[in-house]
Design a protein around this motif. Structure first.
Motif, PDB file in Angstrom:
ATOM      1  N   GLU A 164      -4.213 -20.540  11.331  1.00  0.00           N
ATOM      2  CA  GLU A 164      -4.587 -21.768  12.016  1.00  0.00           C
ATOM      3  C   GLU A 164      -3.851 -23.013  11.508  1.00  0.00           C
ATOM      4  O   GLU A 164      -3.516 -23.897  12.278  1.00  0.00           O
ATOM      5  N   ASN A 165      -3.609 -23.074  10.204  1.00  0.00           N
ATOM      6  CA  ASN A 165      -3.081 -24.336   9.660  1.00  0.00           C
ATOM      7  C   ASN A 165      -1.562 -24.362   9.571  1.00  0.00           C
ATOM      8  O   ASN A 165      -0.990 -25.194   8.917  1.00  0.00           O
ATOM      9  N   TYR A 166      -0.926 -23.391  10.231  1.00  0.00           N
ATOM     10  CA  TYR A 166       0.530 -23.390  10.309  1.00  0.00           C
ATOM     11  C   TYR A 166       0.901 -23.541  11.787  1.00  0.00           C
ATOM     12  O   TYR A 166       0.067 -23.279  12.653  1.00  0.00           O
ATOM     13  N   PRO A 167       2.124 -23.902  12.088  1.00  0.00           N
ATOM     14  CA  PRO A 167       2.505 -24.068  13.506  1.00  0.00           C
ATOM     15  C   PRO A 167       2.267 -22.774  14.289  1.00  0.00           C
ATOM     16  O   PRO A 167       2.597 -21.691  13.815  1.00  0.00           O
ATOM     17  N   ARG A 168       1.701 -22.931  15.464  1.00  0.00           N
ATOM     18  CA  ARG A 168       1.393 -21.764  16.280  1.00  0.00           C
ATOM     19  C   ARG A 168       2.186 -21.814  17.577  1.00  0.00           C
ATOM     20  O   ARG A 168       2.646 -22.871  18.003  1.00  0.00           O
ATOM     21  N   ASP A 169       2.271 -20.651  18.204  1.00  0.00           N
ATOM     22  CA  ASP A 169       3.086 -20.565  19.413  1.00  0.00           C
ATOM     23  C   ASP A 169       2.558 -21.441  20.550  1.00  0.00           C
ATOM     24  O   ASP A 169       3.332 -21.975  21.347  1.00  0.00           O
ATOM     25  N   TRP A 170       1.234 -21.594  20.652  1.00  0.00           N
ATOM     26  CA  TRP A 170       0.691 -22.367  21.774  1.00  0.00           C
ATOM     27  C   TRP A 170       1.163 -23.812  21.750  1.00  0.00           C
ATOM     28  O   TRP A 170       1.116 -24.502  22.770  1.00  0.00           O
ATOM     29  N   GLN A 171       1.637 -24.260  20.604  1.00  0.00           N
ATOM     30  CA  GLN A 171       2.116 -25.639  20.525  1.00  0.00           C
ATOM     31  C   GLN A 171       3.556 -25.766  21.019  1.00  0.00           C
ATOM     32  O   GLN A 171       4.083 -26.865  21.113  1.00  0.00           O
ATOM     33  N   CYS A 172       4.166 -24.638  21.287  1.00  0.00           N
ATOM     34  CA  CYS A 172       5.594 -24.664  21.616  1.00  0.00           C
ATOM     35  C   CYS A 172       5.849 -24.420  23.094  1.00  0.00           C
ATOM     36  O   CYS A 172       5.077 -23.759  23.780  1.00  0.00           O
ATOM     37  N   GLU A 173       6.963 -24.928  23.527  1.00  0.00           N
ATOM     38  CA  GLU A 173       7.379 -24.755  24.915  1.00  0.00           C
ATOM     39  C   GLU A 173       7.707 -23.287  25.186  1.00  0.00           C
ATOM     40  O   GLU A 173       8.134 -22.575  24.285  1.00  0.00           O
ATOM     41  N   GLY A 174       7.493 -22.877  26.427  1.00  0.00           N
ATOM     42  CA  GLY A 174       7.888 -21.523  26.810  1.00  0.00           C
ATOM     43  C   GLY A 174       6.953 -20.448  26.309  1.00  0.00           C
ATOM     44  O   GLY A 174       7.316 -19.280  26.238  1.00  0.00           O
ATOM     45  N   ASN A 175       5.713 -20.834  25.969  1.00  0.00           N
ATOM     46  CA  ASN A 175       4.778 -19.844  25.430  1.00  0.00           C
ATOM     47  C   ASN A 175       4.169 -18.975  26.519  1.00  0.00           C
ATOM     48  O   ASN A 175       3.409 -18.067  26.239  1.00  0.00           O
ATOM     49  N   LYS A 176       4.466 -19.250  27.766  1.00  0.00           N
ATOM     50  CA  LYS A 176       4.005 -18.481  28.934  1.00  0.00           C
ATOM     51  C   LYS A 176       2.505 -18.634  29.181  1.00  0.00           C
ATOM     52  O   LYS A 176       1.907 -17.859  29.916  1.00  0.00           O
ATOM     53  N   GLY A 177       1.898 -19.598  28.546  1.00  0.00           N
ATOM     54  CA  GLY A 177       0.478 -19.848  28.796  1.00  0.00           C
ATOM     55  C   GLY A 177      -0.413 -19.096  27.830  1.00  0.00           C
ATOM     56  O   GLY A 177      -0.009 -18.126  27.202  1.00  0.00           O
ATOM     57  N   ILE A 178      -1.639 -19.578  27.725  1.00  0.00           N
ATOM     58  CA  ILE A 178      -2.589 -18.981  26.796  1.00  0.00           C
ATOM     59  C   ILE A 178      -3.373 -17.881  27.500  1.00  0.00           C
ATOM     60  O   ILE A 178      -3.840 -18.063  28.624  1.00  0.00           O
ATOM     61  N   VAL A 179      -3.499 -16.743  26.855  1.00  0.00           N
ATOM     62  CA  VAL A 179      -4.305 -15.645  27.401  1.00  0.00           C
ATOM     63  C   VAL A 179      -5.684 -15.642  26.763  1.00  0.00           C
ATOM     64  O   VAL A 179      -6.699 -15.637  27.437  1.00  0.00           O
ATOM     65  N   CYS A 180      -5.735 -15.643  25.430  1.00  0.00           N
ATOM     66  CA  CYS A 180      -7.018 -15.704  24.724  1.00  0.00           C
ATOM     67  C   CYS A 180      -7.261 -17.161  24.337  1.00  0.00           C
ATOM     68  O   CYS A 180      -6.579 -17.697  23.474  1.00  0.00           O
ATOM     69  N   HIS A 181      -8.194 -17.786  25.045  1.00  0.00           N
ATOM     70  CA  HIS A 181      -8.400 -19.222  24.856  1.00  0.00           C
ATOM     71  C   HIS A 181      -9.093 -19.548  23.549  1.00  0.00           C
ATOM     72  O   HIS A 181      -8.872 -20.597  22.971  1.00  0.00           O
ATOM     73  N   CYS A 182      -9.963 -18.686  23.100  1.00  0.00           N
ATOM     74  CA  CYS A 182     -10.712 -18.981  21.870  1.00  0.00           C
ATOM     75  C   CYS A 182      -9.786 -19.011  20.662  1.00  0.00           C
ATOM     76  O   CYS A 182      -9.885 -19.869  19.810  1.00  0.00           O
ATOM     77  N   GLU A 183      -8.880 -18.045  20.595  1.00  0.00           N
ATOM     78  CA  GLU A 183      -7.980 -17.966  19.447  1.00  0.00           C
ATOM     79  C   GLU A 183      -6.589 -18.494  19.787  1.00  0.00           C
ATOM     80  O   GLU A 183      -5.678 -18.397  18.969  1.00  0.00           O
ATOM     81  N   LEU A 184      -6.436 -19.038  20.981  1.00  0.00           N
ATOM     82  CA  LEU A 184      -5.184 -19.652  21.416  1.00  0.00           C
ATOM     83  C   LEU A 184      -3.993 -18.701  21.282  1.00  0.00           C
ATOM     84  O   LEU A 184      -2.951 -19.042  20.730  1.00  0.00           O
ATOM     85  N   VAL A 185      -4.187 -17.503  21.783  1.00  0.00           N
ATOM     86  CA  VAL A 185      -3.121 -16.507  21.742  1.00  0.00           C
ATOM     87  C   VAL A 185      -2.336 -16.598  23.046  1.00  0.00           C
ATOM     88  O   VAL A 185      -2.913 -16.546  24.132  1.00  0.00           O
TER      89      VAL A 185
END
Lengths: 435, 469
Positions: free
Chosen positions: B385-406
């Motif tokens: 959680e406390n490191y940069p995650r893919d959902w913050q980046c462009e081209g992530n193709k959208g979030i599938v698991c909203h709770c864990e932001l996958v």
């Protein structure tokens, strides 16, 4: 991190506006609505009808329409469209009505934070963006309580699903996850699960309810009988068994006997909770009892630039109710933009005493002549109860009405039960008669 | 060299792709050995390593002089050395060992002394007042505590995945769905019979965890220990609860139980557990409503504010305990066979140290290898959680698991990337999809659709991963 000056390039099949320059370079809208379910779409449509210029609905799902989208059965739409519709058709109509009114809908967009301003950070395929609005309506709905949160024992095989997940699998992806599941719960949604099963030829082996009667009202109660599914009342689900998939469950019968049922799945239905995750980390005040935000009779949150409507307010109401509520709160937001709503500070708190009442909405009342969006107090009881519903205010206590209620059933009391200019705290209590 | 030939000639066969097997595979590969890792399950980390408390321990309370103590110390040091290069998270939380009764308070000096004996010199005593100052949400009745500043939180799944990934990037081979049926040593090489055919290796290392004694029996005809699985149940609170506490809260262990730990997770949740229950079953770790309720109660006794927070996930794991207190590490004379057994509950902390120890044991009778000229350092995509995650980046193709932001891109990468996942359990451990507050209410359907083409073609697959609770 992508720059915030680019447009929010998030879209889905429900988008009609072609998206380019959706908010202009500033990512701004008059009203941003979070959640494209019945409440959010009704509010958006109403806001446009009231002449609000830019109304944008954001939804994290790939398609707008909310929960009815995967409830492929009747009855939907009577209140809204005077027609009897299945869930998906109803959802499509809501979306079409909103688009026709000039609402812009963007799917595949998740909200990451809400801060005063209002300022939203949102994420999508384009990365993170900042969006500014005059007002925000939060209409994120509710979800069912998971098996984990209910502390159901046993192993963790596949094939244990909520109704929502089941209907998603069945209606959105065409997948049949099991053939002979057990259904836990007897709320309306539990019967919706039965209809979904029937649709696919899935034959539940039993419907299990810890209480002495079904939670949903009587027409639904006949459904298991019509479908030939045993309804086991006063029965607890103890454990789930199986390795990769469910092989059975153990249950405790009313006489204390522990039995094993063969089953290849479990539908863990109901026990809705408001989807308030984005509020938990925000500045907006939450009500422990509903699990949703504290609102006044206009659906206004503790930060008056934020509003809430639909099942986020409380677990749980029908789509039609949520639509009605969304429409009314949408109207209130339009009034708020025109400066017609009174300030929040003069409001009084509405509280509960005793253990019989589970929650009340709204939790704050602001004295005013402006007609309310929520015109009645909504209650639920925590257990089957009978007695007098009393209201204490300004040191005076009065009986509002006699009440006989069971959990999850709607209880309403008009706001007019309060004096015109109340002060202090309004406290409701259900004083139970001796049983 | 044909692929068949190449695959059948190894220096080292590691049985078991748990955290220990992954670390050993990395160690030997970086030393220059040709390593094959043989795993019975469709994915790595499917046994004891799938559920633990996700702490990088210092070993302050391990029995001084034990193998376990030295492996934890070495493992802790090595993790700090390599985690950044592999992209593995580290949350420098520190721990507090808290006394709640006078009896426990009296044991604190002894525990601090033991910590120093174990080389953990930086422990510091705190009065009740000082403890509250550090952790204001703790219940009133704290008696005293001491800090263990270098107890850290790590990601229990990305870490071993990263170790194995580095092994693979430098030439190691993994065989999954590959149960070892038997084998024999011909005086020079081992021939292991597996469900995927014969695998030949000079040396066998048994890191089979919950099956360690069974593999010993199958391959050497005897075993010096028997596995007595110990079940630990945990409850996980939703993310807002993690703001209640900064340190890992450790209990004062007594003779009966090590007690209940409260700590943040790398994923931003708060976990409370474990229980410690002996059982015979090596496969199933069943949850019990009573135990989960008791954990919730204990959690609220320690942090009263937890009463206002939701439990969003529950899990149970099995630890491969034995009749002995210490790790069971045995090099079998003249057999080119090393057993690494009884790694009870400290495997995540000790793995990199244990791997070093095993290599030293190997050198006592085996030959050193020629280390590779250059070492590859693949980076693990972050899910903490406390490191940069893919959902913050462009081209992530959208979030599938909203709770864990996958994101869709993360899931696709897990399904297609190196060491591609082959089961829903593997996907969850690799991405955290479905592990959040809604437990699959929203994303089960989408995930079922996304994974269908990748997992085995049998019709049962969808059913086995449809309900992901």
């Amino acid at each position: 991190m992508p720059g915030s000056t680019e447009q929010l390039a998030a879209h889905g099949p429900a988008c009609a506006d072609g998206l380019s320059g959706m908010y202009g370079p500033e990512n701004k809208a008059d009203v941003v609505i979070i959640g494209a379910g019945p409440a959010g779409l009704a509010a958006a449509t109403e806001l446009r009808r009231c002449g609000v210029q830019s109304v944008v609905v954001l939804d994290r799902e790939p398609v707008a329409g909310g929960i009815p989208r995967h409830c492929d059965h009747y009855p939907y739409g009577l209140r809204e469209f005077s027609r009897l519709l299945r869930g998906p058709a109803y959802a499509r109509r809501l979306v079409a009505a909103a688009l026709a009114a000039g609402v812009r809908i963007h799917t595949g967009v998740s909200i990451q934070s809400l801060t005063s301003g209002p300022v939203l950070t949102v994420t999508s395929d384009a990365g993170v963006r900042v969006v500014h609005a005059q007002r925000v309506l939060i209409a994120t709905g509710a979800r069912e309580t998971s098996r984990a949160a209910r502390f159901i024992g046993g192993t963790k095989p596949g094939g244990v699903v909520s109704t929502g997940a089941l209907q998603g699998l069945v209606h959105l992806e065409g997948i049949t996850p099991f053939h002979a599941p057990v259904v836990l719960g007897t709320e309306l949604v539990s019967f919706s699960a039965l209809l979904t099963c029937r649709h696919l030829g899935i034959r539940p082996v039993a419907m299990i309810e810890p209480g002495a009667s079904t939670t949903a009202f009587w027409p639904a109660r006949w459904l298991p009988r019509i479908l030939g599914i045993p309804l086991l009342l006063k029965t607890e689900l103890l454990t789930i068994e199986g390795e990769s998939t469910v092989s059975g469950v153990t249950i405790r019968r009313p006489n204390g006997d522990i039995e094993r049922l063969n089953a290849d799945g479990v539908i863990v239905s109901g026990h809705f909770r408001p989807e308030s995750a984005i509020l938990l980390s925000s500045h907006i005040e939450l009500d422990r009892q509903t699990g949703g935000p504290v609102v006044d009779q206009f659906g206004r949150c503790s930060d008056p630039d934020f509003f809430a409507a639909g099942n986020l307010l409380r677990p749980v109401e029908t789509a039609g109710w949520s639509w009605q509520e969304g429409k009314a709160v949408g109207h209130a937001i339009a009034q708020s933009l025109e400066g017609k709503l009174p300030g929040l500070t003069t409001g009084i708190a509405v509280e509960l005493a005793g253990g019989s009442l589970k929650y009340v909405v709204p939790q704050r009342i602001v004295p005013t002549d402006v007609p309310p969006a929520l015109d009645s107090f909504q209650f639920r009881v925590s257990h089957k109860a009978q007695g007098r519903l009393c209201l204490s205010i300004d040191g005076a206590r009065k009986t509002v009405k006699s009440l006989s209620a069971v959990p999850e059933r709607r209880i309403r009391v008009p706001l007019t039960v309060l004096p015109r200019s109340p002060t202090g705290t309004a406290t409701f209590e259900l004083v139970e008669s001796d049983r | 060299m044909s692929a068949d030939h190449r695959n059948s000639q190894f220096d080292i066969a590691v049985i078991g792709a748990g955290v220990i097997g992954c670390a050993i595979a990395r160690q030997f590969t970086l030393e220059g050995a040709r390593v094959v890792v043989i795993e019975k399950a469709p994915d790595i980390l499917d046994g004891a390593s799938k559920a633990n408390s996700a702490i990088l321990h210092t070993g302050f309370d391990a029995p001084p002089g034990s193998i376990e103590a030295s492996c934890i110390a070495a493992g802790h040091a090595e993790y700090l050395k390599i985690h950044e290069r592999l992209g593995l998270p580290l949350i420098k939380s520190g721990a507090l060992v808290i006394a709640w009764t006078e009896g426990e308070e009296q044991r604190l000096p002894m525990l601090m002394e033991r910590a120093r004996e174990n080389g953990v010199e930086d422990v510091q005593f705190l009065s009740a007042g000082q403890t509250h100052e550090l952790e204001p949400e703790l219940a009133e009745h704290v008696k005293a505590s001491f800090t263990v500043p270098r107890e850290y939180v790590i990601d229990p799944w990305s870490a071993p995945y990263g170790y194995l990934l580095q092994g693979l990037a430098n030439g190691a081979v993994i065989k999954r769905n590959c149960e070892v049926k038997g084998g024999r040593f011909d005086g020079v090489r081992w021939k292991l019979d597996t469900v995927q055919g014969q695998i030949s290796a000079t040396t066998v290392i048994n890191a089979a965890g919950l099956y360690g004694d069974i593999i010993d029996q199958k391959l050497t005809g005897s075993t010096r220990f028997s596995i007595k699985p110990r079940k630990g149940q945990f409850i996980v609170y939703d993310k807002p609860a993690s703001a209640l506490v900064k340190h890992i809260l450790l209990p004062v262990p007594n003779d009966v139980t090590k007690g209940v730990v409260i700590c943040r997770t790398a994923y931003g949740n708060l976990l409370v557990g474990p229980t410690a229950e002996a059982q015979d079953d090596r496969v199933n770790a069943a949850l019990s409503e009573t135990a989960m309720t008791a954990l919730r109660q204990r959690g609220e006794e320690i942090l009263p504010a937890l009463a206002d927070h939701d439990v969003t996930a529950v899990y149970a794991g099995l630890r491969p305990a034995t009749e002995f207190k210490d790790y069971q590490i045995h090099a079998h004379e003249g057999l080119n066979y090393i057993t690494v057994g009884g790694i009870r509950s400290t495997g995540l902390s000790s793995a990199l140290g244990t791997a070093k120890l095993i290599y030293q044991r190997y050198l006592e009778s085996g030959e050193a290898f020629q280390p590779p000229a250059t070492i590859q350092w693949p980076r693990v995509s972050n899910i903490a959680e406390n490191y940069p995650r893919d959902w913050q980046c462009e081209g992530n193709k959208g979030i599938v698991c909203h709770c864990e932001l996958v994101t869709r891109r993360e899931i696709t990468e897990a399904l297609e990337g190196p060491l591609a996942v082959r089961s829903i359990g593997g996907l969850k451990r690799r991405t955290r999809a479905t592990m959040g507050r809604c437990q699959g209410f929203y994303c089960s359907a989408e995930l079922a659709k996304m994974t269908q083409p990748y997992f085995d073609a049998a019709g049962s697959t969808v059913r086995s991963h449809a309900g992901i609770n």
